[in-house]
Scaffold this motif. Sequence first.
Motif, PDB file in Angstrom:
ATOM      1  N   LEU A 147      12.473  -6.685  -5.873  1.00 24.02           N
ATOM      2  CA  LEU A 147      11.304  -7.514  -5.633  1.00 24.02           C
ATOM      3  C   LEU A 147      10.088  -6.602  -5.486  1.00 24.02           C
ATOM      4  CD1 LEU A 147      10.615 -10.532  -5.127  1.00 24.02           C
ATOM      5  CD2 LEU A 147      10.726  -9.994  -2.706  1.00 24.02           C
ATOM      6  N   PRO A 148       9.122  -6.703  -6.388  1.00 28.17           N
ATOM      7  CA  PRO A 148       7.954  -5.811  -6.314  1.00 28.17           C
ATOM      8  C   PRO A 148       7.069  -6.159  -5.113  1.00 28.17           C
ATOM      9  CG  PRO A 148       7.657  -7.416  -8.073  1.00 28.17           C
ATOM     10  CD  PRO A 148       9.049  -7.603  -7.534  1.00 28.17           C
ATOM     11  N   MET A 149       6.447  -5.094  -4.552  1.00 29.80           N
ATOM     12  CA  MET A 149       5.547  -5.302  -3.410  1.00 29.80           C
ATOM     13  C   MET A 149       4.209  -5.848  -3.900  1.00 29.80           C
ATOM     14  SD  MET A 149       6.133  -2.113  -0.867  1.00 29.80           S
ATOM     15  CE  MET A 149       4.915  -2.812   0.227  1.00 29.80           C
ATOM     16  N   ALA A 150       3.589  -6.654  -3.058  1.00 30.50           N
ATOM     17  CA  ALA A 150       2.281  -7.225  -3.393  1.00 30.50           C
ATOM     18  C   ALA A 150       1.208  -6.167  -3.246  1.00 30.50           C
ATOM     19  CB  ALA A 150       1.987  -8.409  -2.479  1.00 30.50           C
ATOM     20  N   SER A 151       0.193  -6.251  -4.093  1.00 29.75           N
ATOM     21  CA  SER A 151      -0.949  -5.343  -4.032  1.00 29.75           C
ATOM     22  C   SER A 151      -1.765  -5.613  -2.763  1.00 29.75           C
ATOM     23  CB  SER A 151      -1.812  -5.554  -5.270  1.00 29.75           C
ATOM     24  OG  SER A 151      -2.976  -4.774  -5.221  1.00 29.75           O
ATOM     25  N   ILE A 152      -2.624  -4.692  -2.401  1.00 25.22           N
ATOM     26  CA  ILE A 152      -3.437  -4.829  -1.184  1.00 25.22           C
ATOM     27  C   ILE A 152      -4.214  -6.140  -1.178  1.00 25.22           C
ATOM     28  CG2 ILE A 152      -5.485  -3.926  -0.008  1.00 25.22           C
ATOM     29  CD1 ILE A 152      -4.554  -1.147  -0.615  1.00 25.22           C
ATOM     30  N   CYS A 153      -4.818  -6.494  -2.298  1.00 24.46           N
ATOM     31  CA  CYS A 153      -5.694  -7.672  -2.346  1.00 24.46           C
ATOM     32  C   CYS A 153      -4.992  -8.926  -2.855  1.00 24.46           C
ATOM     33  CB  CYS A 153      -6.916  -7.366  -3.197  1.00 24.46           C
ATOM     34  SG  CYS A 153      -7.982  -6.117  -2.466  1.00 24.46           S
ATOM     35  N   GLU A 154      -3.665  -8.952  -2.800  1.00 17.54           N
ATOM     36  CA  GLU A 154      -2.922 -10.146  -3.188  1.00 17.54           C
ATOM     37  C   GLU A 154      -2.269 -10.758  -1.952  1.00 17.54           C
ATOM     38  OE1 GLU A 154      -0.107  -8.975  -6.111  1.00 17.54           O
ATOM     39  OE2 GLU A 154      -1.620  -8.668  -7.661  1.00 17.54           O
ATOM     40  N   GLU A 155      -1.887 -12.025  -2.080  1.00 18.73           N
ATOM     41  CA  GLU A 155      -1.230 -12.702  -0.968  1.00 18.73           C
ATOM     42  C   GLU A 155       0.061 -11.978  -0.613  1.00 18.73           C
ATOM     43  OE1 GLU A 155       0.129 -17.191   0.366  1.00 18.73           O
ATOM     44  OE2 GLU A 155      -0.343 -16.789  -1.729  1.00 18.73           O
ATOM     45  N   GLY A 180      -2.968  -5.077   4.351  1.00 20.44           N
ATOM     46  CA  GLY A 180      -4.394  -4.803   4.288  1.00 20.44           C
ATOM     47  C   GLY A 180      -4.670  -3.318   4.200  1.00 20.44           C
ATOM     48  N   GLY A 181      -5.702  -2.976   3.479  1.00 19.36           N
ATOM     49  CA  GLY A 181      -6.118  -1.590   3.377  1.00 19.36           C
ATOM     50  C   GLY A 181      -7.089  -1.242   4.494  1.00 19.36           C
ATOM     51  N   LEU A 182      -7.662  -0.064   4.412  1.00 16.70           N
ATOM     52  CA  LEU A 182      -8.620   0.372   5.419  1.00 16.70           C
ATOM     53  C   LEU A 182      -9.903  -0.465   5.336  1.00 16.70           C
ATOM     54  CD1 LEU A 182      -9.106   2.458   7.631  1.00 16.70           C
ATOM     55  CD2 LEU A 182     -10.078   3.959   5.902  1.00 16.70           C
ATOM     56  N   ILE A 183     -10.339  -0.778   4.121  1.00 17.15           N
ATOM     57  CA  ILE A 183     -11.570  -1.557   3.936  1.00 17.15           C
ATOM     58  C   ILE A 183     -11.277  -2.899   3.275  1.00 17.15           C
ATOM     59  CG2 ILE A 183     -13.803  -1.615   2.772  1.00 17.15           C
ATOM     60  CD1 ILE A 183     -13.885   1.408   3.034  1.00 17.15           C
ATOM     61  N   PHE A 184     -10.447  -2.904   2.249  1.00 19.42           N
ATOM     62  CA  PHE A 184     -10.180  -4.126   1.499  1.00 19.42           C
ATOM     63  C   PHE A 184      -8.821  -4.680   1.862  1.00 19.42           C
ATOM     64  CE2 PHE A 184     -13.078  -1.705  -1.258  1.00 19.42           C
ATOM     65  CZ  PHE A 184     -14.135  -2.575  -1.188  1.00 19.42           C
ATOM     66  N   PRO A 185      -8.603  -5.942   1.878  1.00 22.42           N
ATOM     67  CA  PRO A 185      -9.586  -6.990   1.622  1.00 22.42           C
ATOM     68  C   PRO A 185     -10.613  -7.082   2.748  1.00 22.42           C
ATOM     69  CG  PRO A 185      -7.475  -7.955   2.211  1.00 22.42           C
ATOM     70  CD  PRO A 185      -7.269  -6.484   2.123  1.00 22.42           C
ATOM     71  N   ALA A 186     -11.839  -7.323   2.345  1.00 22.61           N
ATOM     72  CA  ALA A 186     -12.949  -7.339   3.300  1.00 22.61           C
ATOM     73  C   ALA A 186     -12.910  -8.561   4.212  1.00 22.61           C
ATOM     74  CB  ALA A 186     -14.278  -7.287   2.554  1.00 22.61           C
ATOM     75  N   VAL A 187     -12.448  -9.690   3.717  1.00 19.88           N
ATOM     76  CA  VAL A 187     -12.362 -10.913   4.518  1.00 19.88           C
ATOM     77  C   VAL A 187     -10.965 -11.510   4.338  1.00 19.88           C
ATOM     78  CG1 VAL A 187     -14.830 -11.443   4.387  1.00 19.88           C
ATOM     79  CG2 VAL A 187     -13.297 -12.355   2.667  1.00 19.88           C
ATOM     80  N   LYS A 243      -8.128 -14.146   3.394  1.00 25.30           N
ATOM     81  CA  LYS A 243      -7.926 -15.051   2.253  1.00 25.30           C
ATOM     82  C   LYS A 243      -8.781 -14.675   1.041  1.00 25.30           C
ATOM     83  CE  LYS A 243      -5.998 -18.682   4.844  1.00 25.30           C
ATOM     84  NZ  LYS A 243      -5.174 -19.792   4.608  1.00 25.30           N
ATOM     85  N   GLU A 244      -9.116 -13.402   0.955  1.00 21.94           N
ATOM     86  CA  GLU A 244      -9.881 -12.941  -0.196  1.00 21.94           C
ATOM     87  C   GLU A 244      -9.078 -13.083  -1.487  1.00 21.94           C
ATOM     88  OE1 GLU A 244     -11.496  -8.686  -1.667  1.00 21.94           O
ATOM     89  OE2 GLU A 244     -12.052  -9.220   0.369  1.00 21.94           O
TER      90      GLU A 244
END
Length: 123
Positions: A1-9, A13-20, A22-23
């Motif tokens: 099962l592949p891991m979800a990207s930082i900005c995907e559901e 979360g990354g250090l800065i992104f997603p910024a808000v 439910k982005e």
Amino acid sequence: LPMASICEEGGEGGLIFPAVSKEYEWPSGLRATLYLVGLGYFFLGIAIIADTFMSAIETVTAKRIQTINRKDGHMRTHTLWNETVATLTLMALGSSAPEIFLSVIDMIKKDFHFTALGASTIV
């Protein structure tokens, strides 16, 4: 099962992104545009800082002093700093800044514990 990207559901979360929160629900085109505008803004800031840094180098290397020649008593004006050495030293410090900041950010993110990014990223 592949891991979800930082900005995907489901992604971490990354250090800065997603910024808000439910982005990930925003359209990809909108997010890409906002990220590119942000990236351009940061590059503009870096250009301004680099210009200020170069101005500071010119100010430091332009400093001149006057001395009296003891043999004949004449005044002699010469530069206080060797222009080449001062420029190379300050440029080396400036070019290492990204690695230094990367190491500091990683250290802070890991609660001041040893990480793979450390002094070796700077050396």
